[in-house]
Scaffold this active site. Structure first.
Site, mmCIF file in Angstrom:
data_model
loop_
_atom_site.group_PDB
_atom_site.id
_atom_site.type_symbol
_atom_site.label_atom_id
_atom_site.label_comp_id
_atom_site.label_asym_id
_atom_site.label_seq_id
_atom_site.Cartn_x
_atom_site.Cartn_y
_atom_site.Cartn_z
ATOM 1 N N HIS A 44 0.846 -1.193 0.000
ATOM 2 C CA HIS A 44 0.000 0.000 0.000
ATOM 3 C C HIS A 44 0.884 1.247 0.000
ATOM 4 C CE1 HIS A 44 -2.119 3.140 2.549
ATOM 5 N NE2 HIS A 44 -2.875 3.073 1.464
ATOM 6 N N HIS A 89 1.685 11.780 -1.985
ATOM 7 C CA HIS A 89 0.878 11.292 -0.871
ATOM 8 C C HIS A 89 -0.124 12.369 -0.477
ATOM 9 C CE1 HIS A 89 -0.354 9.360 2.781
ATOM 10 N NE2 HIS A 89 0.553 8.405 2.683
#
Length: 301
Positions: A44, A89
Site C-alpha cells: 500500500h 501522498h
C-alpha cells in the site's frame, strides 16, 4: 549426453544436478493457476518510503519486488506545475516521490530482469485527470508493452476466465494494471477500471482487530462477479490525523493471531466464500507477509 551414462552414474548426476520445475511468482503451483485464483499481498502506498509521518514503506520499490511483493499500489496527483503525473501522498506539497514515468521505469527494469514474474499494479487518480496522462507515462517507460489486455475489452473479463500465470508469462503480458477512477478501457484497454473488477474493504482502519470485511467501495456494490481487495493496513490517530502505525506492523502483518493477515482473511472468506485477491499492507518488510500469502494460497514457503 546424460542418456548415454550408466544407470549408477545417472542416479549420481540426478543428485548433483536436480531438475527443477520453472516457477511463476516464486511457486511452481502458480504457473497453472488462474491469475484471479491467487491471493497476492501488496504494498500500500508503495512509493512512499522513509520515516516521515506520511510514509508507508521502509524499502524501495526494487527492494519490495526483490522481497517477493507482486502487487504495488500508489497514489498519483498532478505535479505542482500541473504538467506531469507524480507519485504524491495526498498532495504533492506533503510528499512527492517522483514522477509516475520514473516509477514505471523502475518496475519495467525489474521485470525485464525477472522474466517469470507477473505483477499487479493499482494506481489512484487523485485529481481525476484524463486517461491520456497515464498512458503517456506507460508509453514513456515502455511498461505498456508488458500490460495485459483482456480479450473481452472494453467489457469486463469474468472472474473464471482469467489466464494462468504461465499464459501471461508466455504471452509477454505480465503486468495487470488498474486505475481507481476515470479509466477508459475503450481508449486505453490495458488500464482497467478498478471498481468494475473489484470491491474493497474499509481503509484508514484504526481498530487493530480488523474485524470488518464489509464492502466500502464502490458504494452499494454487490460482491457477485467482483474480485476483492482487503485493506489490511493500520493507522493511528495523532492529533486528529490518521498516521500509518509502524509500531504495530509486526502484529498487523503476522500470519495468524488477532488482527493478523490470516485472521482478517479468514473473516472475509467466511463472508464471501472465497479468499481475497489482493491484501494491501504497509511496511511489507515487517512481519511475515509472504508466508501469510503462501498459507492462504496453500503452497509451501
Amino acid at each position: 549426453m546424460l542418456s548415454n551414462l550408466p544407470l549408477g552414474l545417472l542416479s549420481a548426476a540426478a543428485l548433483l544436478f536436480p531438475i527443477t520445475s520453472a516457477q511463476c511468482n516464486g511457486q511452481v503451483e502458480y504457473c497453472t493457476r488462474s491469475w484471479s485464483n491467487i491471493t497476492t499481498v501488496g504494498s500500500h502506498d508503495s512509493p512512499f518510503v522513509g520515516d516521515s509521518l506520511s510514509d508507508n514503506q521502509d524499502i524501495s520499490i526494487t527492494a519490495q519486488l526483490d522481497l517477493g511483493i507482486r502487487f504495488l499500489q500508489g497514489q498519483t496527483h498532478m505535479s505542482i506545475l500541473g504538467n506531469e503525473l507524480e507519485l504524491c501522498h495526498t498532495s504533492c506539497l506533503l510528499e512527492d516521490a517522483g514522477s509516475l514515468t520514473d516509477y514505471l521505469t523502475t518496475i519495467k527494469t525489474w521485470l525485464d530482469a525477472n522474466p517469470n514474474e507477473v505483477l499487479t499494479l493499482l494506481l489512484t487518480n487523485g485529481d481525476y485527470v484524463g486517461i491520456g496522462n497515464f498512458s503517456a507515462s506507460f508509453e514513456a517507460s515502455g511498461l505498456d508493452t508488458l500490460c495485459y489486455v483482456p480479450p473481452t475489452s472494453p467489457d469486463v473479463l469474468p472472474i473464471n476466465e482469467w489466464p494462468t500465470l504461465q499464459e501471461l508469462i508466455d504471452n509477454g503480458t505480465r503486468v495487470v494494471t488498474f486505475l481507481d477512477y476515470d479509466a477508459d478501457m475503450s481508449t486505453v484497454p490495458y488500464i482497467l477500471d478498478e471498481f468494475s473488477y473489484y470491491f474493497e474493504t474499509p481503509y484508514d482502519v484504526t481498530d487493530s482487530t480488523f474485524d470488518d470485511c464489509s464492502i466500502n467501495r464502490p458504494s452499494g456494490a454487490s460482491a457477485d462477479g467482483r474480485m476483492y481487495i482487503v485493506n489490511h493496513f493500520l493507522d493511528k490517530d495523532v492529533l486528529g490525523a490518521d498516521i500509518p502505525d509502524r509500531d504495530a506492523a509486526n502484529t498487523t502483518n503476522a500470519v495468524s493471531g488477532t488482527g493478523s493477515i490470516g485472521a482478517q482473511t479468514a473473516l472475509c472468506e467466511s463472508l464471501y466464500g472465497r479468499p481475497p485477491n489482493g491484501i494491501l499492507l504497509d511496511w511489507v518488510d515487517l512481519g511475515e507477509p509472504i508466508k501469510a500469502q503462501d498459507v492462504i494460497n496453500g503452497v509451501s514457503s
